[in-house]
Enzyme design. Sequence first.
Site, PDB file in Angstrom:
ATOM      1  N   LYS A 196       0.863  -1.182   0.000  1.00 38.98           N
ATOM      2  CA  LYS A 196       0.000   0.000   0.000  1.00 38.98           C
ATOM      3  C   LYS A 196       0.898   1.230   0.000  1.00 38.98           C
ATOM      4  O   LYS A 196       1.694   1.434   0.916  1.00 38.98           O
ATOM      5  CB  LYS A 196      -0.915  -0.006   1.219  1.00 38.98           C
ATOM      6  CG  LYS A 196      -1.920   1.134   1.250  1.00 38.98           C
ATOM      7  CD  LYS A 196      -2.849   0.993   2.451  1.00 38.98           C
ATOM      8  CE  LYS A 196      -3.872   2.118   2.512  1.00 38.98           C
ATOM      9  NZ  LYS A 196      -4.762   1.990   3.686  1.00 38.98           N
ATOM     10  N   ARG A 206     -10.467  10.283   1.545  1.00 31.37           N
ATOM     11  CA  ARG A 206     -10.475  11.040   2.799  1.00 31.37           C
ATOM     12  C   ARG A 206     -11.868  11.617   3.057  1.00 31.37           C
ATOM     13  O   ARG A 206     -12.359  11.610   4.182  1.00 31.37           O
ATOM     14  CB  ARG A 206      -9.451  12.179   2.744  1.00 31.37           C
ATOM     15  CG  ARG A 206      -8.043  11.760   2.351  1.00 31.37           C
ATOM     16  CD  ARG A 206      -7.266  11.133   3.496  1.00 31.37           C
ATOM     17  NE  ARG A 206      -5.876  10.957   3.103  1.00 31.37           N
ATOM     18  CZ  ARG A 206      -5.342   9.790   2.707  1.00 31.37           C
ATOM     19  NH1 ARG A 206      -6.090   8.716   2.654  1.00 31.37           N
ATOM     20  NH2 ARG A 206      -4.063   9.706   2.368  1.00 31.37           N
ATOM     21  N   ARG A 217       1.244   9.743   5.905  1.00 30.52           N
ATOM     22  CA  ARG A 217       1.431   8.347   6.321  1.00 30.52           C
ATOM     23  C   ARG A 217       2.706   7.748   5.741  1.00 30.52           C
ATOM     24  O   ARG A 217       2.809   6.537   5.570  1.00 30.52           O
ATOM     25  CB  ARG A 217       0.209   7.532   5.899  1.00 30.52           C
ATOM     26  CG  ARG A 217      -1.055   7.980   6.611  1.00 30.52           C
ATOM     27  CD  ARG A 217      -2.296   7.296   6.082  1.00 30.52           C
ATOM     28  NE  ARG A 217      -3.458   7.705   6.852  1.00 30.52           N
ATOM     29  CZ  ARG A 217      -4.705   7.677   6.414  1.00 30.52           C
ATOM     30  NH1 ARG A 217      -4.960   7.254   5.193  1.00 30.52           N
ATOM     31  NH2 ARG A 217      -5.705   8.072   7.181  1.00 30.52           N
ATOM     32  N   GLU A 233       7.439  -7.058   1.199  1.00 28.80           N
ATOM     33  CA  GLU A 233       6.245  -7.012   2.048  1.00 28.80           C
ATOM     34  C   GLU A 233       5.293  -8.170   1.721  1.00 28.80           C
ATOM     35  O   GLU A 233       4.710  -8.795   2.616  1.00 28.80           O
ATOM     36  CB  GLU A 233       5.519  -5.679   1.858  1.00 28.80           C
ATOM     37  CG  GLU A 233       6.261  -4.455   2.374  1.00 28.80           C
ATOM     38  CD  GLU A 233       6.069  -4.238   3.872  1.00 28.80           C
ATOM     39  OE1 GLU A 233       5.511  -5.133   4.546  1.00 28.80           O
ATOM     40  OE2 GLU A 233       6.488  -3.171   4.355  1.00 28.80           O
ATOM     41  N   LYS A 248      -2.124  -1.657  -3.703  1.00 29.04           N
ATOM     42  CA  LYS A 248      -3.024  -0.500  -3.657  1.00 29.04           C
ATOM     43  C   LYS A 248      -2.184   0.771  -3.679  1.00 29.04           C
ATOM     44  O   LYS A 248      -1.292   0.906  -2.839  1.00 29.04           O
ATOM     45  CB  LYS A 248      -3.861  -0.556  -2.373  1.00 29.04           C
ATOM     46  CG  LYS A 248      -4.874   0.556  -2.211  1.00 29.04           C
ATOM     47  CD  LYS A 248      -5.665   0.386  -0.919  1.00 29.04           C
ATOM     48  CE  LYS A 248      -6.730   1.462  -0.767  1.00 29.04           C
ATOM     49  NZ  LYS A 248      -7.493   1.316   0.489  1.00 29.04           N
ATOM     50  N   SER A 274     -10.020   5.455  -5.090  1.00 29.45           N
ATOM     51  CA  SER A 274     -10.908   6.604  -5.230  1.00 29.45           C
ATOM     52  C   SER A 274     -10.429   7.632  -6.243  1.00 29.45           C
ATOM     53  O   SER A 274     -11.217   8.141  -7.050  1.00 29.45           O
ATOM     54  CB  SER A 274     -11.104   7.274  -3.868  1.00 29.45           C
ATOM     55  OG  SER A 274      -9.864   7.732  -3.329  1.00 29.45           O
ATOM     56  N   TYR A 313     -14.991   0.707  -7.233  1.00 23.16           N
ATOM     57  CA  TYR A 313     -16.281   1.349  -6.996  1.00 23.16           C
ATOM     58  C   TYR A 313     -17.207   1.177  -8.193  1.00 23.16           C
ATOM     59  O   TYR A 313     -18.406   1.468  -8.096  1.00 23.16           O
ATOM     60  CB  TYR A 313     -16.072   2.831  -6.667  1.00 23.16           C
ATOM     61  CG  TYR A 313     -15.186   3.007  -5.449  1.00 23.16           C
ATOM     62  CD1 TYR A 313     -15.686   2.775  -4.170  1.00 23.16           C
ATOM     63  CD2 TYR A 313     -13.833   3.346  -5.588  1.00 23.16           C
ATOM     64  CE1 TYR A 313     -14.862   2.900  -3.063  1.00 23.16           C
ATOM     65  CE2 TYR A 313     -13.007   3.465  -4.475  1.00 23.16           C
ATOM     66  CZ  TYR A 313     -13.531   3.236  -3.212  1.00 23.16           C
ATOM     67  OH  TYR A 313     -12.718   3.338  -2.115  1.00 23.16           O
TER      68      TYR A 313
END
Length: 324
Positions: A196, A206, A217, A233, A248, A274, A313
């Site tokens: 990610k 958000r 982050r 990872e 992602k 998004s 989505y």
Amino acid sequence: MFPEHRPRRLRVTPAMRRLVGETTLRPRQLILPMFVAEGATEPRPIASMPGVVQHTRDSLRKAAVAAVRGGVGGLMIFGVPEKHDATGSGGIDENGILNVALRDLRSELGDETVLMADTCLDEFTDHGHCGVLDVDGNVDNDATLSVYAEMAVAQAEAGAHMVGPSGMMDGQVGVIRRALDQTGHADVGILAYSAKYASAFFGPFREAVNSQLKGDRKTYQQDPGNAREALREIELDIAEGADMVMVKPALSYLDVVRAAADLSSVPVAAYNISGEYAMVEAAAANGWLDRERTILEVLTSIRRAGADVILSYWAAEATAWLND
């Protein structure tokens, strides 16, 4: 005799193109992310994601049933609480919005679909980070792991078939796997958000979760320029017991999706996030793109890169087109 080779022969008719098609996109490969807001009395439109809403419990249930009966492969549920606190306690509370919604959907749908839950604190904390903070304001990896374990167990008990640790804490998969096994949830799977990235494309999300984020982050999500790190990872998450791994975002990281597919011994997911959604919707609204063709091309590109499943989505809408 020139040209001797004529690849166009395999493109001359729709039937021929269908016969030799290399990449398939089927409804079963699509997972629909959905948001449910505590205290909502009607669905709330998300301005930066046209067509996506924060659901009420009732509208979530109806929309989820429609999507599943339409053929989508699964649902990923995000909770949007009314109150936030330093530890994100609403994510653990059995009466918190996410866990209540999971119970609603499991009661309604049973095993008819794969019900997934976002296992992260960012929606629930008053600072918007994916973990609890130490005295210096940094995300405390190991303290966060114990909260993730509780959260995953709460989601399993609420009816989730899979939990989705997305906070990029070191060791999160192993801690969650042990917690689930020790509490009688050995059959609950883990969809690990293994790679990610600290991406600008998360912007509209958000708004979708009423994020309280202060700062960024970058200390726990990956640098967009790093690919080998993502594979490390993924290998670690598989070793810790991940049942699926995920990259992602998807579109800006198709090379990472391909590398993950080549490496992974478990199914690979990719999240069409998004910002990727918002870009296409904005261009289509301005008449710059053919919306349906573009959406299906985007999803097909993610499959072509190697994703076994795609969170998008557009999942319900694309499913309807694919079923025509």
